[in-house]
Write a protein that holds these residues in place. Structure first.
Motif, PDB file in Angstrom:
ATOM      1  N   GLU A  24      46.558  67.008  43.401  1.00 20.11           N
ATOM      2  CA  GLU A  24      45.938  67.982  44.314  1.00 20.11           C
ATOM      3  C   GLU A  24      46.742  68.119  45.601  1.00 20.11           C
ATOM      4  O   GLU A  24      47.044  69.234  46.057  1.00 20.11           O
ATOM      5  CB  GLU A  24      44.514  67.534  44.642  1.00 20.11           C
ATOM      6  CG  GLU A  24      43.802  68.420  45.657  1.00 20.11           C
ATOM      7  CD  GLU A  24      42.506  67.802  46.150  1.00 20.11           C
ATOM      8  OE1 GLU A  24      42.017  68.245  47.215  1.00 20.11           O
ATOM      9  OE2 GLU A  24      41.981  66.878  45.494  1.00 20.11           O
ATOM     10  N   LEU A  25      47.113  66.996  46.200  1.00 18.85           N
ATOM     11  CA  LEU A  25      47.838  67.028  47.474  1.00 18.85           C
ATOM     12  C   LEU A  25      49.224  67.639  47.323  1.00 18.85           C
ATOM     13  O   LEU A  25      49.645  68.458  48.149  1.00 18.85           O
ATOM     14  CB  LEU A  25      47.951  65.615  48.044  1.00 18.85           C
ATOM     15  CG  LEU A  25      46.641  64.954  48.483  1.00 18.85           C
ATOM     16  CD1 LEU A  25      46.899  63.514  48.919  1.00 18.85           C
ATOM     17  CD2 LEU A  25      45.978  65.737  49.606  1.00 18.85           C
ATOM     18  N   GLY A  51      41.806  59.329  52.169  1.00 22.19           N
ATOM     19  CA  GLY A  51      42.355  58.973  50.866  1.00 22.19           C
ATOM     20  C   GLY A  51      43.857  58.805  50.820  1.00 22.19           C
ATOM     21  O   GLY A  51      44.407  58.525  49.754  1.00 22.19           O
ATOM     22  N   ARG A  83      50.201  56.889  41.906  1.00 21.16           N
ATOM     23  CA  ARG A  83      49.596  57.429  43.134  1.00 21.16           C
ATOM     24  C   ARG A  83      50.590  57.792  44.226  1.00 21.16           C
ATOM     25  O   ARG A  83      50.247  58.492  45.169  1.00 21.16           O
ATOM     26  CB  ARG A  83      48.612  56.403  43.711  1.00 21.16           C
ATOM     27  CG  ARG A  83      47.452  56.069  42.808  1.00 21.16           C
ATOM     28  CD  ARG A  83      46.390  55.290  43.548  1.00 21.16           C
ATOM     29  NE  ARG A  83      46.765  53.920  43.857  1.00 21.16           N
ATOM     30  CZ  ARG A  83      46.596  53.339  45.045  1.00 21.16           C
ATOM     31  NH1 ARG A  83      46.080  54.035  46.048  1.00 21.16           N
ATOM     32  NH2 ARG A  83      46.933  52.077  45.232  1.00 21.16           N
ATOM     33  N   HIS A 126      44.173  62.910  42.710  1.00 20.78           N
ATOM     34  CA  HIS A 126      44.273  63.226  44.139  1.00 20.78           C
ATOM     35  C   HIS A 126      45.722  63.547  44.508  1.00 20.78           C
ATOM     36  O   HIS A 126      45.997  64.473  45.278  1.00 20.78           O
ATOM     37  CB  HIS A 126      43.752  62.047  44.962  1.00 20.78           C
ATOM     38  CG  HIS A 126      43.652  62.323  46.420  1.00 20.78           C
ATOM     39  ND1 HIS A 126      43.993  61.401  47.383  1.00 20.78           N
ATOM     40  CD2 HIS A 126      43.239  63.421  47.101  1.00 20.78           C
ATOM     41  CE1 HIS A 126      43.804  61.904  48.588  1.00 20.78           C
ATOM     42  NE2 HIS A 126      43.334  63.137  48.445  1.00 20.78           N
ATOM     43  N   ARG A 127      46.674  62.789  43.954  1.00 16.98           N
ATOM     44  CA  ARG A 127      48.091  63.075  44.217  1.00 16.98           C
ATOM     45  C   ARG A 127      48.458  64.472  43.733  1.00 16.98           C
ATOM     46  O   ARG A 127      49.141  65.223  44.443  1.00 16.98           O
ATOM     47  CB  ARG A 127      48.987  62.043  43.529  1.00 16.98           C
ATOM     48  CG  ARG A 127      50.475  62.327  43.743  1.00 16.98           C
ATOM     49  CD  ARG A 127      51.362  61.252  43.149  1.00 16.98           C
ATOM     50  NE  ARG A 127      51.373  61.256  41.698  1.00 16.98           N
ATOM     51  CZ  ARG A 127      52.060  60.394  40.959  1.00 16.98           C
ATOM     52  NH1 ARG A 127      52.777  59.439  41.550  1.00 16.98           N
ATOM     53  NH2 ARG A 127      52.030  60.451  39.641  1.00 16.98           N
ATOM     54  N   ALA A 129      48.238  58.238  47.379  1.00 17.79           N
ATOM     55  CA  ALA A 129      47.002  59.012  47.239  1.00 17.79           C
ATOM     56  C   ALA A 129      45.903  58.106  46.696  1.00 17.79           C
ATOM     57  O   ALA A 129      46.149  56.964  46.312  1.00 17.79           O
ATOM     58  CB  ALA A 129      47.229  60.194  46.306  1.00 17.79           C
ATOM     59  N   ARG A 130      44.704  58.609  46.673  1.00 16.64           N
ATOM     60  CA  ARG A 130      43.566  57.828  46.194  1.00 16.64           C
ATOM     61  C   ARG A 130      43.737  57.465  44.716  1.00 16.64           C
ATOM     62  O   ARG A 130      43.464  56.342  44.295  1.00 16.64           O
ATOM     63  CB  ARG A 130      42.278  58.628  46.396  1.00 16.64           C
ATOM     64  CG  ARG A 130      40.994  57.872  46.093  1.00 16.64           C
ATOM     65  CD  ARG A 130      39.777  58.774  46.254  1.00 16.64           C
ATOM     66  NE  ARG A 130      39.716  59.387  47.573  1.00 16.64           N
ATOM     67  CZ  ARG A 130      39.879  60.698  47.806  1.00 16.64           C
ATOM     68  NH1 ARG A 130      40.116  61.534  46.807  1.00 16.64           N
ATOM     69  NH2 ARG A 130      39.797  61.182  49.028  1.00 16.64           N
ATOM     70  N   ASP A 131      44.163  58.447  43.925  1.00 16.01           N
ATOM     71  CA  ASP A 131      44.403  58.242  42.499  1.00 16.01           C
ATOM     72  C   ASP A 131      45.346  59.337  42.026  1.00 16.01           C
ATOM     73  O   ASP A 131      45.825  60.154  42.825  1.00 16.01           O
ATOM     74  CB  ASP A 131      43.092  58.256  41.699  1.00 16.01           C
ATOM     75  CG  ASP A 131      42.227  59.470  41.984  1.00 16.01           C
ATOM     76  OD1 ASP A 131      42.801  60.569  42.215  1.00 16.01           O
ATOM     77  OD2 ASP A 131      40.990  59.342  41.975  1.00 16.01           O
TER      78      ASP A 131
END
Length: 376
Positions: free
Chosen positions: A307-308, A278, A352, A304-305, A299-301
């Motif tokens: 989270e990372l 991702g 993202r 997700h950003r 990031a995927r979306d």
């Protein structure tokens, strides 16, 4: 773990003796403004960039402002640029009473999209009789060049000038040519976090002809004429301090090597990130080089950003977002009456994108640790 986002301390240790000597030289001669270091840094950097003249100034923003003033930009003028950049790019247009006309970006390089630029120029000419299309400011975002093979002829064939906003890309090349040798004018910044940065603010304008150089020199000091108390035009206080030039002279000695080191770090990131689900690593078109002012991944979306970046924060790894809100959605530009959805690529990338630590002294071990955190 303790990983600096940008490691200026390690860099300083490489050149500490020369930095101190250069600053001591300024303290000794006492010419703190427009001292001999100014002419020296202008000559060295313009020669490095393959341009006839460099005109130093107080910041990258002043470099852009002075350039627009030299080109006579004012009310009723339309200047095309990207909304996915630092505010200064469009801010200087508005401060002079002109109108920024935003153009969406390429989804891979994040630089201005030539096809959309063509559409926006046509739109202004056919539908905005209150505006005169004057020029283009192309930004080399994160240190890699825009697509000048498409943008430059498009601008010139339309009778427009082209400014290269190389605030993040001094030292980068486009098809073998320095980015600061492209366009009609190129501007850069020496903010401390830049690949070549001083210990305060600073900037430079690169031009190809003497008349433009003289005009910029005048604008830089209140529109001065042959004497500093003659004012031939309105200008600004845009001079670079001698101490900042002294710092740049010391840093420039290791700058070409640091560009090579940045590329090694970028290549290592690309290899390590290849199997991170991702996450999309940045890429540079063949034939070009980036100076990797930032290393920004997608990031995927948006979730997700979040989270990372949360994982990185928990592991004490710094990260950042360049840029979380495109300029067309900023309150300062509400008067332009853009709306969400007007620049879908810029808005998608802004939702993202995030930056990982990036500097020439980033070790393999640190990069492996960073990517391990991203893998979870």
């Amino acid at each position: 773990m303790s990983i600096p986002f940008i490691d200026l301390k390690t860099q300083y240790r490489q050149i500490e003796k020369q930095i101190k000597q250069n600053i001591d030289n300024v303290l000794e001669h006492g010419a703190y403004v427009m001292g001999p270091e100014i002419g020296e840094i202008e000559a060295r950097l313009s020669n490095y960039a393959g341009v006839s003249f460099g005109v130093s100034c107080a910041s990258g923003t002043d470099a852009l402002m002075m350039s627009l003033m030299a080109l006579g930009v004012g009310p009723g003028d339309a200047v095309f640029t990207t909304p996915f950049t630092f505010v200064a790019t469009a801010e200087v247009v508005s401060l002079l009473g002109a109108t920024p006309v935003f153009v969406d970006i390429d989804p891979v390089t994040f630089n201005i999209d030539a096809d959309d630029l063509r559409r926006k120029i046509r739109y202004v000419r056919e539908n905005r009789k209150d505006l005169k299309a004057r020029g283009v400011i192309a930004v080399d975002i994160f240190g890699q060049p825009a697509d000048y093979e498409a943008i430059e002829p498009l601008a010139h064939n339309a009778g427009l000038w082209l400014i290269v906003d190389a605030a993040q890309s001094f030292g980068a090349t486009y098809k073998g040519k320095s980015v600061c040798a492209l366009g009609d004018i190129a501007c850069t910044s020496f903010f401390p976090a830049k690949p070549l940065g001083c210990y305060g603010d600073g900037g430079m304008v690169f031009v190809h002809n003497e008349d433009l150089r003289k005009l910029l020199v005048s604008i830089r000091v209140h529109g001065m004429g042959e004497d500093r108390y003659e004012n031939d035009r309105l200008g600004i206080t845009g001079r670079m301090d001698s101490i900042q030039a002294a710092v740049l002279l010391a840093k420039f000695e290791i700058f070409p090597k640091e560009i090579e080191m940045r590329q090694v770090v970028a290549d290592r990131y690309a290899a390590l990130l290849a199997d991170v689900d991702g996450v999309t690593a940045p890429s540079v078109p063949e034939g070009n080089t980036s100076v990797w002012a930032q290393y920004c991944v997608l990031a995927r979306d948006n979730a997700h950003r979040t989270e990372l970046m949360g994982r990185l924060a928990e592991a004490s790894v710094p990260s950042g977002i360049y840029y979380p809100k495109p300029l067309h959605l900023q309150k300062a530009f509400e008067y332009l009456k853009y709306a969400p959805g007007d620049f879908p690529v810029s808005e998608d990338v802004a939702s993202r994108i995030f930056a990982l630590p990036m500097h020439p002294y980033l070790t393999t071990e640190d990069q492996e640790s960073i990517v391990k955190v991203l893998k979870g």
